[in-house]
Design an enzyme around this catalytic site. Structure first.
Site: not given
Length: 509
Positions: A52, A82, A194, A279, A282, A327, A413
């Site tokens: 791959y 991409h 990746n 508060y 404190r 990834f 994905e």
């Protein structure tokens, strides 16, 4: 120039890159592992077995075999296709941090890249060539594909880059810097895009800013305590030791150091009609101590991630090439959510102290809205409202991003982390938080001014001197926005930490 040892890079080194723009290179010891994994990938690319990302398509197209003569085209096409980011440009310091993180990941020797690929990243950092990376487009798995593709595009002479203050085509930036584009070999495009480095860089930036804010909140809360003539008894060490949280113990100790020697405090130890403070006065050690605790937890996660090999597939020590899922940025998404929660709560309790200081029913004889001649002057009335708006915005931004997911890439994905925008929001939250702390700082110093001639502690007098060196006392109503932004900028800087002349808790403790 920092020399990074992959697997052992420290928070200090990464903060130097983020804050000071330090260049970075890999330790020479990384070369052997890089060359070994490159040889494994080169052999696989020439073989008959489908591997791959080496001799196949990507994602849903992984079943398509690619001929050896098309390897370079495959990797180049991967990068260009991409480059699909959109939106505002990522700040230069975060992009440089992302590049350094990718360099560290490649330096682990599990990515199969040629040595000249990390060397190109080193050169870009050294020469100041910064890829233009659109901020939106990643869902945090399969890695930060689009942002890292924009980074890789410049390495091959494409895309856009910033160089010497100007934005230009990536190839032109390389030429002007005296660099030559690289040609990607088998798997190298995949190794570059990746990974979780975009998300991790933003999360680290948020972490660094959140820690600075936590430190600063110890100063602003100490000022508020003296301004309101509140009790320091809740800071006694025995209270915090009985609970046992280290961050809480540290926060209380730091506040005690900041208030040491306060004449204001001594002036109301006797005959004070109040029994307990609200508060927000404190419980600062309990709240900010808890925030410090989860920020340190997030830091441990991000340090593991910063030193990790997160591309896919990975070259194992035995020479096998295994497809996995490093990834997936779920750890980064969780860390970003933790940082967001911490920032929201630091701001929330700070805003309540601001509200107390401007309220004459609670501020123990301070004038309404800290105004001189109230009625004619409105003082901090709308400044407090602005702090409430900032606090509420941060509460909404702190809602978790890691619980969201949506399928992408034709359901290949099908579960993603949303770490990218979970981490990106942190800088917006930090901007809001420093504005809140700047407002508390402004209110605190004004409140202490009204207590004159009785003085606060030497440490806080030093803080006030630095503040009033840039912001005039509020003796009458005036245009406030500039002063508020100046106060926020000062809260973000380290000037007050230095002026106090005490030790503050460290993120790496």
């Amino acid at each position: 120039m920092l020399t990074l040892n992959p697997g052992q890079v420290t928070l200090f080194e990464l903060e130097e890159i983020y804050r000071r723009g330090e260049a970075a290179r890999l330790n020479d010891d990384a070369n052997a592992a890089i060359e070994k994994s490159c040889a494994v990938v080169t052999k696989a690319a020439a073989g008959d077995e489908a591997v791959y990302g080496v001799n196949t398509g990507f994602g849903k197209l992984a079943s398509i075999r690619i001929a050896p003569e098309d390897t370079e085209t495959l990797q180049r096409n991967l990068i260009l296709s991409h480059c699909a980011g959109i939106g505002d440009t990522t700040p230069i310091n975060i992009t440089r941090l992302m590049m350094a993180l990718k360099l560290i990941s490649l330096g682990r020797g599990a990515s199969g890249v040629k040595p000249d690929t990390p060397e190109m990243l080193e050169a870009l950092l050294e020469k100041g060539v910064t890829p233009v990376v659109p901020a939106q487009g990643s869902v945090g798995a399969s890695g930060d594909l689009a942002p890292l593709a924009h980074m890789a595009a410049v390495m091959i002479g494409e895309g856009e880059a910033e160089y010497n203050g100007k934005t230009m085509p990536g190839g032109e930036a390389l030429r002007k810097a005296g660099l030559t584009p690289i040609v990607l070999g088998p798997k190298e495009g995949l190794a570059l895009i990746n990974g979780t480095q975009f998300s991790t860089a933003h999360a680290l930036a948020g972490l660094f800013e959140a820690w600075r804010a936590a430190q600063m909140s110890l100063i602003t809360s100490a000022l508020s305590i003296d301004a309101a003539m509140a009790s320091t008894a809740p800071l006694m060490p025995g209270i915090h030791e009985l609970r046992g949280y280290f961050g809480q113990i540290e926060a209380a100790a730091t506040m005690r150091d900041l208030l040491e020697g306060s004449i204001i405090r001594d002036s109301h130890r006797e005959d004070d009609p109040r029994v307990q403070d609200p508060y927000c006065m404190r419980c600062q050690p309990q709240v900010v101590g808890a925030a410090m605790r989860i920020l340190r937890q997030a830091a441990r996660t991000l340090m593991i991630e910063a030193n990790a090999a997160t591309d896919n597939p990975l070259v194992m020590p035995d020479g096998s090439i295994i497809s996995g899922g490093n990834f997936h940025a779920e750890p980064v998404a969780f860390a970003a959510d933790m940082i967001a929660l911490a920032m929201a709560e630091i701001g929330a309790i700070s805003q309540r102290r601001i509200a107390l200081l401007v309220d004459p029913a609670l501020s123990f004889d301070l004038p309404p809205f800290l105004a001189e001649d109230p009625g004619l002057n409105s003082g901090m009335m709308v400044v407090e409202i602005a702090s409430a708006a900032l606090m509420s915005e941060n509460k909404h931004l702190a809602n978790p991003c890691s619980t969201d997911s949506t399928p992408t890439s034709a359901n290949q994905e099908d579960h993603v982390s949303m770490a990218a925008h979970g981490a990106r929001r942190l800088l917006r939250m930090a901007d809001n938080l420093f504005r809140i702390l700047g407002i508390e700082l402004f209110c605190g110093v004004e409140g202490v001014r009204f207590r004159a001639p009785v003085n606060t502690s030497p440490a806080l007098q030093n803080v006030m001197a630095v503040f009033y060196g840039r912001v005039e006392p509020l003796t009458h109503d005036r245009f406030m926005t500039r002063d508020m932004e100046t106060a926020a900028d000062m809260a973000r800087a380290s000037d007050f930490l230095d002026a106090a002349e005490i030790s503050f808790p460290s993120l790496e403790t």
